[in-house]
Design a protein around this motif. Structure first.
Motif, PDB file in Angstrom:
ATOM      1  N   GLU A 349      22.215-136.280 -14.715  1.00  0.00           N
ATOM      2  CA  GLU A 349      22.756-136.488 -13.377  1.00  0.00           C
ATOM      3  C   GLU A 349      22.708-135.217 -12.529  1.00  0.00           C
ATOM      4  O   GLU A 349      22.828-135.276 -11.291  1.00  0.00           O
ATOM      5  N   SER A 350      22.514-134.051 -13.154  1.00  0.00           N
ATOM      6  CA  SER A 350      22.468-132.790 -12.423  1.00  0.00           C
ATOM      7  C   SER A 350      21.124-132.625 -11.717  1.00  0.00           C
ATOM      8  O   SER A 350      20.098-133.146 -12.162  1.00  0.00           O
ATOM      9  N   ALA A 351      21.157-131.880 -10.624  1.00  0.00           N
ATOM     10  CA  ALA A 351      19.917-131.621  -9.894  1.00  0.00           C
ATOM     11  C   ALA A 351      18.987-130.768 -10.741  1.00  0.00           C
ATOM     12  O   ALA A 351      19.432-129.828 -11.405  1.00  0.00           O
ATOM     13  N   PRO A 352      17.691-131.065 -10.753  1.00  0.00           N
ATOM     14  CA  PRO A 352      16.758-130.279 -11.576  1.00  0.00           C
ATOM     15  C   PRO A 352      16.507-128.905 -10.968  1.00  0.00           C
ATOM     16  O   PRO A 352      16.724-128.677  -9.772  1.00  0.00           O
ATOM     17  N   VAL A 353      16.032-127.996 -11.811  1.00  0.00           N
ATOM     18  CA  VAL A 353      15.593-126.686 -11.349  1.00  0.00           C
ATOM     19  C   VAL A 353      14.201-126.837 -10.748  1.00  0.00           C
ATOM     20  O   VAL A 353      13.320-127.450 -11.353  1.00  0.00           O
ATOM     21  N   SER A 354      14.006-126.313  -9.572  1.00  0.00           N
ATOM     22  CA  SER A 354      12.730-126.449  -8.867  1.00  0.00           C
ATOM     23  C   SER A 354      11.878-125.202  -9.078  1.00  0.00           C
ATOM     24  O   SER A 354      12.358-124.077  -8.915  1.00  0.00           O
ATOM     25  N   LEU A 355      10.622-125.400  -9.470  1.00  0.00           N
ATOM     26  CA  LEU A 355       9.672-124.303  -9.630  1.00  0.00           C
ATOM     27  C   LEU A 355       8.727-124.323  -8.434  1.00  0.00           C
ATOM     28  O   LEU A 355       7.874-125.196  -8.319  1.00  0.00           O
ATOM     29  N   THR A 356       8.906-123.389  -7.538  1.00  0.00           N
ATOM     30  CA  THR A 356       8.098-123.341  -6.328  1.00  0.00           C
ATOM     31  C   THR A 356       6.988-122.311  -6.487  1.00  0.00           C
ATOM     32  O   THR A 356       7.144-121.325  -7.193  1.00  0.00           O
ATOM     33  N   GLY A 357       5.902-122.521  -5.818  1.00  0.00           N
ATOM     34  CA  GLY A 357       4.785-121.590  -5.910  1.00  0.00           C
ATOM     35  C   GLY A 357       3.445-122.257  -5.664  1.00  0.00           C
ATOM     36  O   GLY A 357       2.502-121.623  -5.202  1.00  0.00           O
ATOM     37  N   HIS A 358       3.369-123.545  -5.971  1.00  0.00           N
ATOM     38  CA  HIS A 358       2.148-124.298  -5.694  1.00  0.00           C
ATOM     39  C   HIS A 358       2.165-124.795  -4.240  1.00  0.00           C
ATOM     40  O   HIS A 358       3.226-124.925  -3.622  1.00  0.00           O
ATOM     41  N   GLU A 359       0.994-125.105  -3.730  1.00  0.00           N
ATOM     42  CA  GLU A 359       0.870-125.535  -2.346  1.00  0.00           C
ATOM     43  C   GLU A 359       0.499-127.009  -2.207  1.00  0.00           C
ATOM     44  O   GLU A 359       0.596-127.560  -1.116  1.00  0.00           O
ATOM     45  N   LYS A 360       0.063-127.638  -3.317  1.00  0.00           N
ATOM     46  CA  LYS A 360      -0.289-129.057  -3.271  1.00  0.00           C
ATOM     47  C   LYS A 360       0.327-129.768  -4.473  1.00  0.00           C
ATOM     48  O   LYS A 360       1.120-129.188  -5.207  1.00  0.00           O
ATOM     49  N   GLU A 361      -0.052-131.016  -4.665  1.00  0.00           N
ATOM     50  CA  GLU A 361       0.499-131.833  -5.746  1.00  0.00           C
ATOM     51  C   GLU A 361       0.396-131.127  -7.090  1.00  0.00           C
ATOM     52  O   GLU A 361      -0.673-130.663  -7.491  1.00  0.00           O
ATOM     53  N   VAL A 362       1.519-131.031  -7.805  1.00  0.00           N
ATOM     54  CA  VAL A 362       1.543-130.442  -9.155  1.00  0.00           C
ATOM     55  C   VAL A 362       1.257-131.566 -10.144  1.00  0.00           C
ATOM     56  O   VAL A 362       1.967-132.579 -10.169  1.00  0.00           O
ATOM     57  N   THR A 363       0.228-131.398 -10.951  1.00  0.00           N
ATOM     58  CA  THR A 363      -0.259-132.489 -11.797  1.00  0.00           C
ATOM     59  C   THR A 363       0.103-132.280 -13.280  1.00  0.00           C
ATOM     60  O   THR A 363       1.127-132.749 -13.749  1.00  0.00           O
ATOM     61  N   ALA A 364      -0.731-131.591 -14.020  1.00  0.00           N
ATOM     62  CA  ALA A 364      -0.509-131.416 -15.457  1.00  0.00           C
ATOM     63  C   ALA A 364       0.515-130.318 -15.712  1.00  0.00           C
ATOM     64  O   ALA A 364       0.591-129.323 -14.982  1.00  0.00           O
ATOM     65  N   VAL A 365       1.312-130.502 -16.774  1.00  0.00           N
ATOM     66  CA  VAL A 365       2.306-129.510 -17.198  1.00  0.00           C
ATOM     67  C   VAL A 365       2.255-129.403 -18.718  1.00  0.00           C
ATOM     68  O   VAL A 365       1.809-130.326 -19.404  1.00  0.00           O
ATOM     69  N   ALA A 366       2.719-128.281 -19.247  1.00  0.00           N
ATOM     70  CA  ALA A 366       2.695-128.092 -20.704  1.00  0.00           C
ATOM     71  C   ALA A 366       3.740-127.061 -21.106  1.00  0.00           C
ATOM     72  O   ALA A 366       3.998-126.099 -20.378  1.00  0.00           O
ATOM     73  N   TRP A 367       4.335-127.277 -22.287  1.00  0.00           N
ATOM     74  CA  TRP A 367       5.245-126.309 -22.912  1.00  0.00           C
ATOM     75  C   TRP A 367       4.501-125.579 -24.021  1.00  0.00           C
ATOM     76  O   TRP A 367       3.667-126.171 -24.716  1.00  0.00           O
ATOM     77  N   CYS A 368       4.831-124.315 -24.203  1.00  0.00           N
ATOM     78  CA  CYS A 368       4.349-123.585 -25.379  1.00  0.00           C
ATOM     79  C   CYS A 368       5.251-123.938 -26.548  1.00  0.00           C
ATOM     80  O   CYS A 368       6.482-123.844 -26.441  1.00  0.00           O
ATOM     81  N   SER A 369       4.668-124.353 -27.654  1.00  0.00           N
ATOM     82  CA  SER A 369       5.463-124.888 -28.765  1.00  0.00           C
ATOM     83  C   SER A 369       6.162-123.817 -29.590  1.00  0.00           C
ATOM     84  O   SER A 369       7.129-124.117 -30.288  1.00  0.00           O
TER      85      SER A 369
END
Length: 517
Positions: A349-369
């Motif tokens: 229910e909490s607001a997410p943390v926003s990662l700003t820096g891109h200028e267009k649609e952010v598509t693929a994402v990945a975590w380092c395991s």
């Protein structure tokens, strides 16, 4: 030779590891201090930029700093995310410095990539309707997998058998592949799928739309689940996640979807799913839906529907993906508004943390395991950002306010050290002290028994523990049994009830007797 599955990658394998090695203290992310610390890469080839479509960190700890990126032009590029470059360096300089290798893998867009076999090989799924297997170090194609009649949108490897993986295609099917079933002895090996399920997700309203959309029958994402026998699939037709038993693929064994009865009339419109992801243990499964929601399911309780629902990102196309963090504590997602978002799983229910820096649609994402706090995002602005949560922003899950009760076995060296301290230099004393120490009323034993918990004190008052000075009756069999730790859990009938403390007291006496002799 039969492949022996690993016990550390599945949910029950994790439990077994805990029994053998104890609990591992993991670090918990604090999301108040994110920065583009490790890399800021532009995807371009001969000065021609290309939108990145898929990201994948290597899975083994020794190579986890390597990030593979595939793009719309059919290239695969690998970057070293450990490179620390000056903030004044241009993105072209950073890209050139961090780039490890690059090659043309397909003559069409590569929608998904997957590391296998200890990160020595890479699978690429392409719009040319094929999957290729690559020797990543040599950049050599060693396998060509054909059979799909549409763009291959997703690939996922088996959690413990590197020879197996599953693929999903725009032709409406998903296929299971075994890399051992190959033919052709010269050059590139050719493979055919071992099983195919057609029309896995279909709709009566077939359509073909602009970029970012998909055929209504398209299988947009597949996952090999951590139980090693189940597959999850999702499509463009609706928000249903289907689960399949690989031993019998005639029909899906279960399915999960949000309860649309609680939605408004506009929200009840059918929405497809752009991606599926799971945590390391395989208990949590996240589905990014085109209704701008991310649904989190507990695979052990699918009938209950979504466990959590996350709002805030704009999933405007099937290229916008999400990913559950390896420890299952956070969800990372791209968005059509040019930002990436991170939610805490325990606070949807909490607001997410926003990662700003891109200028267009952010598509693929990945975590380092393997590196806590490292993640990557890609965008249609041709950029890949690697984010790091600073180490001082990571706190241990074993906080001072969280008390844990645990029974531990003290190593022999520590016992010996304690015994030497308690005996006040007994190594220099004569062997006549041996009889004193064997006696139950010896100073050393008294000190040992004074160390107790409130629970043990109550039990002693109730008579559950033998009183001090009272000698227990022993037979030859009971003496032998008393020397084993198993006597604590399963004592012989000739013995009175004993505790783990009694076993260590016995070891305490044996060590001292050994020194005196």
């Amino acid at each position: 030779m039969a492949h022996r599955p690993s016990c550390s990658t599945s949910f029950f394998g994790e439990l077994r590891t805990r029994e053998i090695s104890g609990f591992k203290v993991r670090q918990r992310l604090y999301l108040g201090d994110l920065s583009i610390d490790a890399g800021d890469f532009i995807i371009e080839h001969e000065n021609n930029p290309s939108p990145p479509l898929a990201l994948s960190f290597c899975k083994t700890s020794g190579k986890s700093h390597i990030l593979a990126v595939s793009d719309e032009e059919g290239f695969v590029s690998c970057y070293d995310t450990r490179k620390r470059l000056s903030c004044h360096s241009s993105c072209w300089d950073k890209t050139a410095e961090a780039k490890i290798s690059e090659w043309v893998a397909h003559e069409n867009a590569i929608f998904d990539i997957c590391w296998i076999k200890d990160d020595s090989q890479l699978l690429t799924a392409s719009g040319d309707q094929t999957i290729k297997l690559w020797n990543a170090e040599k950049r050599k194609c060693i396998g060509l997998l054909t059979g799909h009649t549409g763009s291959v949108k997703s690939v996922s490897s088996h959690s413990s058998n590197p020879e197996l993986f599953v693929s999903g295609s725009r032709d409406g099917s998903f296929a299971i592949w075994d890399l051992r079933c190959k033919f052709g002895s010269h050059g590139v090996s050719r493979l055919s799928s071992t099983s195919v399920v057609k029309e896995a997700h279909s709709s009566s309203h077939g359509r073909r739309t602009r970029r970012g959309q998909a055929d209504s029958k398209s299988v947009t994402s597949v996952l090999y689940l951590k139980d090693d026998i189940s597959i999850a699939s999702a499509g463009a037709a609706d928000s249903v996640v289907k689960f399949w038993d690989t031993r019998n693929l005639k029909s899906n064994i279960s399915q999960a979807c949000p309860d649309i009865k609680s939605f408004s009339k506009k929200e009840k419109t059918r929405h497809g799913i752009s991606s599926l992801s799971q945590d390391t243990n395989g208990v949590l499964l996240a589905a990014s839906c085109m209704d701008n929601r991310i649904y989190l399911y507990d695979v052990l309780h699918l009938s209950k529907g979504p466990k959590k629902i996350f709002n805030g990102s704009k999933i405007t196309s099937f290229y916008v993906k999400s990913a559950v963090s390896p420890d299952g504590s956070h969800i990372l997602s791209g968005s059509g508004d040019g930002n990436a978002y991170i939610w805490r799983v325990d606070k949807p229910e909490s607001a997410p943390v926003s990662l700003t820096g891109h200028e267009k649609e952010v598509t693929a994402v990945a975590w380092c395991s393997t590196e806590v706090g490292k993640l990557a995002t890609s965008s249609d602005d041709y950029m890949v950002h690697v984010w790091n949560i600073k180490k001082e922003s990571c706190i241990s899950t074993r906080s001072p306010c969280s008390l844990r009760k645990r029974v531990t076995a003290t190593p022999t060296k520590i016992i010996r050290k304690l015994n030497l301290e308690d005996s006040n230099g007994f190594a220099d004393a004569s062997c006549t002290s041996k009889k004193t120490m064997v006696n139950s009323s010896s100073p050393s034993r008294s000190k040992f028994e004074e160390c107790s918990t409130p629970e043990s004190f109550k039990k002693r008052k109730l008579g559950l523990f033998p009183a001090e000075g009272v000698d227990m009756q022993r037979t030859p069999d009971s003496v032998a049994a008393f020397d084993s730790p198993s006597s604590v859990l399963n004592p012989p009938s000739s013995l009175k009830r004993r505790t783990i403390r009694d076993y260590f007291l016995r070891s305490h006496e044996s060590i001292k007797n050994h020194f005196c002799d």
